[in-house]
Structure formats: structure tokens, C-alpha cells
Design a protein around this motif. Structure first.
Motif, PDB file in Angstrom:
ATOM      1  N   TYR A 130       0.684  -1.084   0.071  1.00  0.00           N
ATOM      2  CA  TYR A 130       0.136  -0.004  -0.196  1.00  0.00           C
ATOM      3  C   TYR A 130       1.105   1.264  -0.103  1.00  0.00           C
ATOM      4  O   TYR A 130       0.460   2.413  -0.137  1.00  0.00           O
ATOM      5  CB  TYR A 130      -1.288  -0.219   1.598  1.00  0.00           C
ATOM      6  N   TYR A 137      -5.104   5.513  -4.900  1.00  0.00           N
ATOM      7  CA  TYR A 137      -6.795   5.044  -4.040  1.00  0.00           C
ATOM      8  C   TYR A 137      -7.897   5.869  -4.144  1.00  0.00           C
ATOM      9  O   TYR A 137      -8.457   5.374  -4.496  1.00  0.00           O
ATOM     10  CB  TYR A 137      -6.563   4.738  -2.755  1.00  0.00           C
ATOM     11  N   GLY A 165      -6.707  -1.561   9.624  1.00  0.00           N
ATOM     12  CA  GLY A 165      -6.783  -1.226   8.364  1.00  0.00           C
ATOM     13  C   GLY A 165      -7.170  -0.600   7.547  1.00  0.00           C
ATOM     14  O   GLY A 165      -8.244  -0.464   7.100  1.00  0.00           O
ATOM     15  N   GLU A 182      -3.980   1.909  11.129  1.00  0.00           N
ATOM     16  CA  GLU A 182      -3.288   1.681   9.686  1.00  0.00           C
ATOM     17  C   GLU A 182      -1.734   1.912   9.296  1.00  0.00           C
ATOM     18  O   GLU A 182      -1.244   2.730   9.853  1.00  0.00           O
ATOM     19  CB  GLU A 182      -3.787   3.202   8.722  1.00  0.00           C
ATOM     20  N   PRO A 183      -0.977   0.954   9.171  1.00  0.00           N
ATOM     21  CA  PRO A 183       0.512   0.848   8.701  1.00  0.00           C
ATOM     22  C   PRO A 183       0.971   0.871   7.898  1.00  0.00           C
ATOM     23  O   PRO A 183       2.368   1.390   7.978  1.00  0.00           O
ATOM     24  CB  PRO A 183       0.562  -1.520   8.335  1.00  0.00           C
ATOM     25  N   ALA A 203      -2.467  -4.944  12.216  1.00  0.00           N
ATOM     26  CA  ALA A 203      -3.585  -5.897  12.866  1.00  0.00           C
ATOM     27  C   ALA A 203      -3.072  -6.841  14.015  1.00  0.00           C
ATOM     28  O   ALA A 203      -3.617  -6.685  14.917  1.00  0.00           O
ATOM     29  CB  ALA A 203      -4.304  -6.653  12.311  1.00  0.00           C
ATOM     30  N   GLU A 204      -2.002  -7.161  13.408  1.00  0.00           N
ATOM     31  CA  GLU A 204      -1.626  -8.279  14.461  1.00  0.00           C
ATOM     32  C   GLU A 204      -1.376  -8.549  15.302  1.00  0.00           C
ATOM     33  O   GLU A 204      -0.589  -9.401  16.245  1.00  0.00           O
ATOM     34  CB  GLU A 204      -0.209  -9.253  13.600  1.00  0.00           C
ATOM     35  N   VAL A 219     -13.199  -3.054   7.066  1.00  0.00           N
ATOM     36  CA  VAL A 219     -13.033  -3.041   5.934  1.00  0.00           C
ATOM     37  C   VAL A 219     -12.552  -3.417   4.741  1.00  0.00           C
ATOM     38  O   VAL A 219     -11.143  -3.149   4.951  1.00  0.00           O
ATOM     39  CB  VAL A 219     -13.669  -2.168   6.005  1.00  0.00           C
ATOM     40  N   SER A 220     -12.370  -4.514   3.744  1.00  0.00           N
ATOM     41  CA  SER A 220     -12.033  -5.012   2.918  1.00  0.00           C
ATOM     42  C   SER A 220     -10.130  -5.133   2.783  1.00  0.00           C
ATOM     43  O   SER A 220      -9.310  -4.313   2.760  1.00  0.00           O
ATOM     44  CB  SER A 220     -11.514  -3.772   1.172  1.00  0.00           C
ATOM     45  N   THR A 221      -9.965  -5.618   4.423  1.00  0.00           N
ATOM     46  CA  THR A 221      -8.493  -5.339   4.582  1.00  0.00           C
ATOM     47  C   THR A 221      -8.095  -6.728   4.783  1.00  0.00           C
ATOM     48  O   THR A 221      -6.540  -6.820   4.552  1.00  0.00           O
ATOM     49  CB  THR A 221      -8.179  -4.258   5.802  1.00  0.00           C
ATOM     50  N   TRP A 225      -3.691  -9.384   5.253  1.00  0.00           N
ATOM     51  CA  TRP A 225      -3.070  -9.117   6.641  1.00  0.00           C
ATOM     52  C   TRP A 225      -1.837 -10.412   6.459  1.00  0.00           C
ATOM     53  O   TRP A 225      -2.240 -11.163   6.357  1.00  0.00           O
ATOM     54  CB  TRP A 225      -3.890  -9.486   8.284  1.00  0.00           C
TER      55      TRP A 225
END
Ligand SMILES: C[S@@+](CC[C@H](N)C(=O)[O-])C[C@H]1O[C@@H](n2cnc3c(N)ncnc32)[C@H](O)[C@@H]1O
Length: 371
Positions: A130, A137, A165, A182-183, A203-204, A219-221, A225
Motif C-alpha cells: 500500500y 487509492y 486497516g 493503519e500501517p 492488526a496482528e 473493512v476490505s483489509t 494481513w
């Protein structure tokens, strides 16, 4: 009876030298724990499992000391190692795709006589997917109100909401206290002025205390991961309610319905390999899955959004805002786009897709997990 393998056989199967195996034995990393009838050392199923983990971490570039710590960790069982390895491999694949995209850009710039700066050249090595594609985007990715209504409804009376995300924040509710995670620095930088505060994390490993939010949404993420199940468990840890928009990767009847995959992009199947089943994802949060139909005029330009507006996929801006096109690679993309263009002008697309064109909304595998 358990099968025991000799050093030679293990080396042959794993594609490594006997010397390597002897070295691992000497340093205590993988010790064959059995003996053949004539007294040679032999590998049991357990030894082979450990060796497989060692070789996989080695291939990912880990040092032997680091590997010893990883495989000796009593808190990590074989399944957890496989999950982690899978995540690391996908991350490596995404980084390679990001690097290839950055290199393509530099080649284009050079062809036009533009030289990239030293900073730009070095950034390629740290590129995450990303960070490489994120700047494209906002061109087509925005809130789809009918999908947003489903998500906000599922959040119930939650007052504090964690959005994992989060990207540019398309589905963040405006009437609640939202914190975003958000990474990607590129995505964070594109959040609109006045958007919810955003933490740089993945997220992890969420940097929050247990149960610190009423609800967590994603959402849509999840399919991006490194370890979706670990990420969902983290969300579960920090929040009481969960709302996750994701895909059903096991009941892929929808992939046959979606002509873009069926007729133009067989490579998509490869992206789903090893993806956790919807049951695994739902199990990680203890939730139920509800289908989410995609309206024909969907405002958010995600991969399936233009199922009734096929010409849109010929537009480079539409494709660049969706990671699938980068993930399948430039060759598959060129072929898919040129075949679609041919079929649209010959009328073949219309002929093949009469049924779907008659619909106003369609199930293409999108699912809302609620727990
Ligand atoms: C398709 S975008 C979705 C963004 C936003 N949720 C939306 O619906 O517009 C996927 C996002 O997931 C982020 N992402 C990738 N890996 C992640 C991880 N391990 N943890 C959290 N987010 C991640 C990406 O950086 C990207 O912003």
C-alpha cells in the motif's frame, strides 16, 4: 509404524545438502532423534516437522540463532508456525509486487527522460504494497452508502470504535468516537482533514489494552494481513463487538458468476490459495456471516464494484486503486484488459453476460462478519 528417514533421504527430499543437515545436527538445531537398524541416525516425523520450519525460516532470510529461538518457543505450535510462515511469505510476495511496481514507475520515468532522486530509489526497498499503490487509492475508493449503512447498523450502540486497516477512512462512522489503525504511511497521509486520529500499527499487534473499545471494525483489509486469524483475535481482545467486511474464499460459486475472474483473470484463483476459510475467520471472532450484495452502481471502486459497468476496467485509474491488479502482475493485467476490450467491442461480453446485466445487485462473495 512411524517412518524414519535417513539423512540422505531427507536431504534429497528437502533439496539441501547432507552437510547442511549435519551442521544443523551439530549445532543442535535439528537433531535426528532415532536410529536405523544398522545404527545410523534417522529423522522421525517430529524431526522432519522441525526441519521444515527451520528450512522455511531460512528461506525467508532468518539467521540460524534467530531460527533456534523461534522453533524452540514452547508457546508456538506447528499450526502457529505454519500461519506465521504463510504470512511472512505473503508479505514477501506483496513486497516483491510493490518493488516491481516501483521499478516499472522508474522505467517509465526514465523512458521520458526523468531521473528519480536517490531518496526515491532507496524507498523501493522498504516498499509495502500500500505504500506503492496507495497514492492511486482516493481516485475511485470512497464510501458506498448502502454498504456503510450495513456496517454502521452492525456496530449497534457502540460509542468507541476501532477501525483496523482504516486506509483513508471510507467507512468510519461520523457519530462515534473512532480511532483508526493503519500501517501504510502513504494511506495515513491521505486521510482527509478532520478524520479520526490514526495510529501506525498492524492488526496482528494492536497497541491497546484489553477491551478498550466498544467495537472494532475492519473493512476490505483482512485479506491483506500477514496473519488474518491472529489479527482478528487481536481485535477480539481489544473490543467487545466485531464487524468485519471480508470475502468467502471457500464457497467460490461467486467467482464463476463474476465474469472478470471467470473469463479474463484465471490468476485470481492463485490469490485465494491458503486464504483462511470464512469458517476460520468467523471462528476466530465467534461470529456469524451475512452476505453483502454489491449494487450495480456501487460508489466504492473495489475489485468487483463495476460488475455491470465493464468498460470501467479499461480505465487505468480504476485498476490502480485495486491491489488485485498489482498482485496478479503486469502480464496478466495486460492480457485481461486487452481481451476484455476486444470482447466489449465485438459484443461477445454482452452476449455472455445477459443474465447478470439484468440484475440490480449481486452476491460476489462479500460477507459481513458480526460478533
Ligand atoms: C483495500 S484497503 C481498505 C482501506 C479501508 N478499510 C477502506 O475500506 O477503504 C486495505 C488496507 O489494509 C491495510 N493493511 C495492510 N496490511 C495490514 C495489517 N497487517 N494490519 C492492518 N491493516 C493492514 C493497507 O495498508 C490498506 O490501507
Amino acid at each position: 509404524m512411524e517412518e524414519h528417514l535417513t539423512v540422505g533421504r531427507v536431504a534429497e527430499l528437502a533439496g539441501v545438502t547432507v552437510r547442511t543437515l549435519h551442521h544443523y545436527d551439530e549445532i543442535g538445531l535439528v537433531r535426528p532423534s532415532s536410529r536405523t537398524a544398522v545404527g545410523y541416525r534417522a529423522y522421525t516425523a517430529g524431526d522432519v516437522e522441525r526441519l521444515r520450519e527451520v528450512l522455511a525460516y531460512r528461506r525467508l532470510g532468518f539467521g540460524l540463532r534467530e531460527i533456534a529461538d523461534l522453533v524452540d518457543d514452547p508457546a508456538t505450535d506447528a499450526v502457529a508456525h505454519l500461519r506465521r510462515l504463510r504470512g511472512l511469505l505473503l508479505d514477501q510476495r506483496d513486497r516483491a509486487a510493490a518493488m516491481a511496481t516501483a521499478i516499472d514507475r522508474e522505467l517509465e520515468a526514465r523512458a521520458m527522460g526523468i531521473r528519480t532522486t536517490p531518496e526515491e530509489q532507496l524507498k523501493v526497498f522498504g516498499a509495502r504494497l500500500y505504500d506503492a499503490i496507495g497514492s492511486a487509492y482516493p481516485a475511485t475508493r470512497r464510501t458506498e452508502p448502502r454498504i456503510a449503512a450495513r456496517i454502521w447498523d452492525a456496530l449497534g450502540d457502540a460509542r468507541t470504535v476501532l477501525n483496523v486497516g482504516a486506509g483513508t477512512g471510507s467507512y468510519e462512522p461520523h457519530d462515534r468516537d473512532v480511532t483508526a489503525v493503519e500501517p501504510s504511511a502513504v494511506m495515513r497521509a491521505q486521510r482527509p482533514a478532520g478524520a479520526a486520529p490514526c495510529v501506525a500499527a498492524a492488526a496482528e499487534s494492536l497497541p491497546f489494552e484489553d477491551q478498550s473499545f466498544d467495537a472494532a471494525m475492519a473493512v476490505s483489509t483482512v485479506h491483506h494481513w500477514a496473519d488474518p486469524v491472529a489479527g482478528l483475535r487481536e481485535m477480539r481482545r481489544v473490543a467487545r463487538r466485531m464487524v468485519v467486511l471480508t470475502y468467502d474464499a471457500d464457497e467460490t460459486g461467486w467467482a464463476h458468476r463474476f465474469w472478470l475472474i471467470r473469463d479474463y483473470m484465471p490468476e485470481f484463483a492463485g490469490l485465494l490459495v491458503g486464504w483462511p476459510s470464512l469458517a476460520d475467520l468467523a471462528g476466530a471472532i465467534g461470529g456469524r456471516a451475512e452476505p453483502v450484495l454489491i449494487p450495480w452502481d456501487c460508489a466504492d471502486g473495489f475489485f468487483e464494484a463495476y460488475w455491470r459497468r465493464p468498460e470501467a476496467y479499461l480505465d487505468e485509474h480504476v485498476r490502480r486503486a485495486v491491489s488485485v491488479w498489482t498482485r496478479v502482475g503486469p502480464q496478466a493485467e495486460r492480457r485481461a484488459v486487452s481481451r476484455l476490450a476486444d470482447d466489449l467491442s465485438s459484443g461477445r461480453w454482452a452476449e455472455r453476460n445477459r443474465e447478470i446485466v439484468a440484475l440490480d445487485a449481486v452476491d460476489l462473495g462479500l460477507r459481513l462478519l458480526v460478533a
